[in-house]
Design a protein around this motif. Sequence first.
Motif, PDB file in Angstrom:
ATOM      1  N   GLN A 170       0.777  -1.245   0.025  1.00 25.27           N
ATOM      2  CA  GLN A 170       0.047  -0.017  -0.171  1.00 25.27           C
ATOM      3  C   GLN A 170       0.857   1.147   0.121  1.00 25.27           C
ATOM      4  O   GLN A 170       0.289   2.335   0.059  1.00 25.27           O
ATOM      5  CB  GLN A 170      -1.061   0.028   1.174  1.00 25.27           C
ATOM      6  CG  GLN A 170      -1.889  -1.324   1.013  1.00 25.27           C
ATOM      7  CD  GLN A 170      -2.657  -1.194   2.277  1.00 25.27           C
ATOM      8  OE1 GLN A 170      -4.114  -1.061   2.078  1.00 25.27           O
ATOM      9  NE2 GLN A 170      -2.197  -1.413   3.291  1.00 25.27           N
ATOM     10  N   VAL A 171       2.048   1.165  -0.218  1.00 21.03           N
ATOM     11  CA  VAL A 171       3.151   2.369  -0.104  1.00 21.03           C
ATOM     12  C   VAL A 171       4.166   1.873  -1.398  1.00 21.03           C
ATOM     13  O   VAL A 171       4.214   0.843  -1.858  1.00 21.03           O
ATOM     14  CB  VAL A 171       3.901   2.480   0.928  1.00 21.03           C
ATOM     15  CG1 VAL A 171       2.989   2.781   2.070  1.00 21.03           C
ATOM     16  CG2 VAL A 171       4.664   1.217   1.368  1.00 21.03           C
ATOM     17  N   PRO A 172       4.568   3.022  -1.949  1.00 17.40           N
ATOM     18  CA  PRO A 172       5.631   2.656  -3.028  1.00 17.40           C
ATOM     19  C   PRO A 172       6.877   1.741  -2.550  1.00 17.40           C
ATOM     20  O   PRO A 172       7.368   1.901  -1.461  1.00 17.40           O
ATOM     21  CB  PRO A 172       6.077   3.992  -3.538  1.00 17.40           C
ATOM     22  CG  PRO A 172       5.074   4.777  -3.116  1.00 17.40           C
ATOM     23  CD  PRO A 172       4.355   4.382  -1.837  1.00 17.40           C
ATOM     24  N   THR A 173       7.277   0.634  -3.554  1.00 14.80           N
ATOM     25  CA  THR A 173       8.635   0.043  -3.277  1.00 14.80           C
ATOM     26  C   THR A 173       9.669   1.041  -3.584  1.00 14.80           C
ATOM     27  O   THR A 173       9.317   1.919  -4.408  1.00 14.80           O
ATOM     28  CB  THR A 173       8.377  -1.007  -3.852  1.00 14.80           C
ATOM     29  OG1 THR A 173       8.478  -0.932  -5.411  1.00 14.80           O
ATOM     30  CG2 THR A 173       7.211  -2.245  -3.852  1.00 14.80           C
ATOM     31  N   ILE A 174      10.595   0.484  -3.424  1.00 15.40           N
ATOM     32  CA  ILE A 174      11.945   1.107  -3.703  1.00 15.40           C
ATOM     33  C   ILE A 174      12.104   1.265  -5.186  1.00 15.40           C
ATOM     34  O   ILE A 174      12.522   2.032  -5.986  1.00 15.40           O
ATOM     35  CB  ILE A 174      13.047   0.626  -3.116  1.00 15.40           C
ATOM     36  CG1 ILE A 174      14.723   1.785  -3.396  1.00 15.40           C
ATOM     37  CG2 ILE A 174      13.635  -0.805  -3.378  1.00 15.40           C
ATOM     38  CD1 ILE A 174      15.695   1.355  -2.446  1.00 15.40           C
TER      39      ILE A 174
END
Length: 324
Positions: free
Chosen positions: A129-133
């Motif tokens: 639910q958050v951006p990956t690297i």
Amino acid sequence: MALYSKHRPASLRPHLMKPLLAFALWVGCCTIAPAQSANLAVKPSRPLPAVEHVVIISVDGLRPDCLLLAEAPVLHGLIKSGAYTMWARTIPAAVTLPSHTSMLTGVTPEKHGIGWNGSPAPGEPVHPQVPTIFERAACAGYQTALIAGKAKFSALNKPGTVTFVSILGGAQGTDANVAAEAVKIIGQHRPDLVFIHFPGVDAAGHASGWGSPEQLAAIAALDRHIGAVLATLEQAALRETTVIIISADHGGAGLAHGPDDARSRHIPWIVAGPGVRRGFDLTRIGKLQINTEDTCATACWLLGLERPAYFDGRALTEAFDPAR
């Protein structure tokens, strides 16, 4: 059998995530498609200009004492030439996919939402639910690669966020095959950010036991595969501009791994390359506690990516000496 549920604990289920928090976590994410931004000519200014590439290698199930006991000259050489600790920590649940998601998003499972380790239950998120690297790097114009030895890593391959992908599963998910894919992708494409997951040490632990002769032999074999990856970096003239981070998702004991067990939660953390302090034991900094979320934050720092306010991880700048 491992000591975990394949589905997320009730405390992490989506209906308990506050909508405002979910929105806040996405603030700062790029507003253009990563496939387009990967062609950007100007990349961010980096704190260590000599560092142009980052390679993160995760050895599934690598308990620190087993690493030190095994015949692993390549890994031991990286320890001697870089900064390290054998006392880093994974997430409390100490299982593969939630841990790797924290490693590659910089946040705890409560924020990234991946609490499952087998397949998502109805209503659970398939991707973090958050951006990956990978997404953050692609938005900044970098090319990225994800090579993994378990099919579950498809959760980290959100469509359009990774430039080069090789996810192996089942009988194909061996350390030898993962190394071959990594060698091919690095040699042909020279990505700026590479993540490589090796599954063999974990498989040996579940089959024969953590710390068993069979697992130590698996670490020795894995060491040779990492050597092949490093040789490819040399052949591609990338070694002198590449920082290499070696870590793990969990350890284990007996035939399993899971929560509330220090033998499962402690992991190694090793960094080597330009600008890294040589032979530096990070436990010399008494108040420094390294967590798996710090891997993402450190890689972002090296690539000149801004640290978002929602990160739990922090860049481990103590491992670096700009004068080098």
